[in-house]
Motif scaffolding. Sequence first.
Motif, short mmCIF file in Angstrom:
data_model
loop_
_atom_site.label_atom_id
_atom_site.label_comp_id
_atom_site.label_asym_id
_atom_site.label_seq_id
_atom_site.Cartn_x
_atom_site.Cartn_y
_atom_site.Cartn_z
N GLU A 33 -9.92 16.46 11.87
CA GLU A 33 -8.46 16.52 12.00
C GLU A 33 -7.90 17.77 11.31
OE1 GLU A 33 -6.75 12.88 10.57
OE2 GLU A 33 -7.34 11.77 12.37
N THR A 34 -6.83 18.30 11.87
CA THR A 34 -6.15 19.45 11.27
C THR A 34 -5.31 18.98 10.08
OG1 THR A 34 -4.18 19.22 12.64
CG2 THR A 34 -5.99 20.59 13.52
N VAL A 35 -4.81 19.94 9.31
CA VAL A 35 -3.94 19.61 8.18
C VAL A 35 -2.73 18.80 8.65
CG1 VAL A 35 -2.43 20.60 6.41
CG2 VAL A 35 -4.68 21.62 6.83
N MET A 36 -2.12 19.22 9.75
CA MET A 36 -0.97 18.51 10.31
C MET A 36 -1.33 17.06 10.64
SD MET A 36 2.25 18.53 11.52
CE MET A 36 2.80 20.20 11.80
N GLN A 37 -2.47 16.86 11.28
CA GLN A 37 -2.89 15.51 11.66
C GLN A 37 -3.20 14.65 10.43
OE1 GLN A 37 -6.10 16.90 14.20
NE2 GLN A 37 -5.08 16.11 16.03
N LEU A 38 -3.86 15.26 9.43
CA LEU A 38 -4.25 14.51 8.23
C LEU A 38 -3.02 14.03 7.45
CD1 LEU A 38 -7.15 16.83 7.05
CD2 LEU A 38 -7.40 14.40 7.61
N ILE A 39 -2.02 14.89 7.31
CA ILE A 39 -0.84 14.52 6.53
C ILE A 39 0.06 13.55 7.29
CG2 ILE A 39 1.24 15.41 5.37
CD1 ILE A 39 -0.36 17.96 4.75
N GLU A 64 0.55 5.72 11.01
CA GLU A 64 -0.15 4.45 10.81
C GLU A 64 0.79 3.35 10.32
OE1 GLU A 64 -3.35 1.68 10.29
OE2 GLU A 64 -3.32 3.59 11.38
N HIS A 65 1.68 3.70 9.39
CA HIS A 65 2.59 2.71 8.81
C HIS A 65 3.97 2.73 9.46
CE1 HIS A 65 0.12 1.23 5.38
NE2 HIS A 65 -0.51 2.38 5.58
N LYS A 66 4.11 3.51 10.54
CA LYS A 66 5.36 3.55 11.32
C LYS A 66 6.56 3.86 10.42
CE LYS A 66 3.76 0.28 14.87
NZ LYS A 66 2.39 0.07 14.40
N LEU A 67 6.39 4.85 9.53
CA LEU A 67 7.46 5.21 8.60
C LEU A 67 8.57 6.00 9.28
CD1 LEU A 67 5.29 6.25 5.51
CD2 LEU A 67 6.33 4.04 5.98
N ARG A 90 0.83 -1.21 0.00
CA ARG A 90 0.00 0.00 0.00
C ARG A 90 0.87 1.26 0.00
NH1 ARG A 90 -4.10 -1.67 -1.73
NH2 ARG A 90 -5.59 -2.97 -0.63
N GLN A 91 2.04 1.16 0.63
CA GLN A 91 2.92 2.32 0.67
C GLN A 91 3.37 2.73 -0.72
OE1 GLN A 91 6.15 1.79 3.47
NE2 GLN A 91 4.88 0.55 4.82
#
Length: 210
Positions: A104-110, A116-119, A86-87
């Motif tokens: 969610e704020t822009v910061m939270q959304l991005i 989520e994927h622990k990048l 998916r990545q």
Amino acid sequence: MSNAPLLVIDNLSKYFNTAAGQLHAVDGVSFTLEEGKTLGIVGESGCGKSTTGRCILKLIEPTSGKIIFHGNDITKLSRKEMRPLRQKMQMVFQDPFSSLDPRETVMQLISEPIIEHKLIKGREAIEERTLELMRTVGLAERYANVYPHELDGGRRQRIGIARALAMNPKIIVCDEPVSALDVSIQAQILNLLKQLQKDLGLTYIFITHD
């Protein structure tokens, strides 16, 4: 960048069972897409363009055919097996507003896909990467704590693009990414996508009726 195909779609079909019988939404689609190139899927509303895009990313399961990504047949992979892929395979949706959580704020959304994927680990590093993505898509840092409904359609679409870029994808399916935007903003988003492809070597599938 190699000339080997990044994506091979072989005889892809998707049928839906309806009260009136079997609906052939996608029937026998085949193509090859090289890395760094753009493929346009063009057609009128309801002809199966978006269904094709979703089948390629396995957001919905195809009825038959093959999806070969980076030389690997991913057609039969389970949802769990698809997770690491998916990545590398992302989507930018038609209506940026409906694809964003309004709470969610822009910061939270991005930053959400990064977390989520622990990048990236560490709050500061995640925040730094998020701000970098905002700059990449032309979103001023002053919008970091703003909510999507406070922004125009073009800026909301930039959030969607930044979310896709957060995963360092190889390919992005752009599903009518500018059709919900004003004409003047459409040009800005298309120019951004072209520049990102040039800078990052992205591969696009561009779904459009225009």
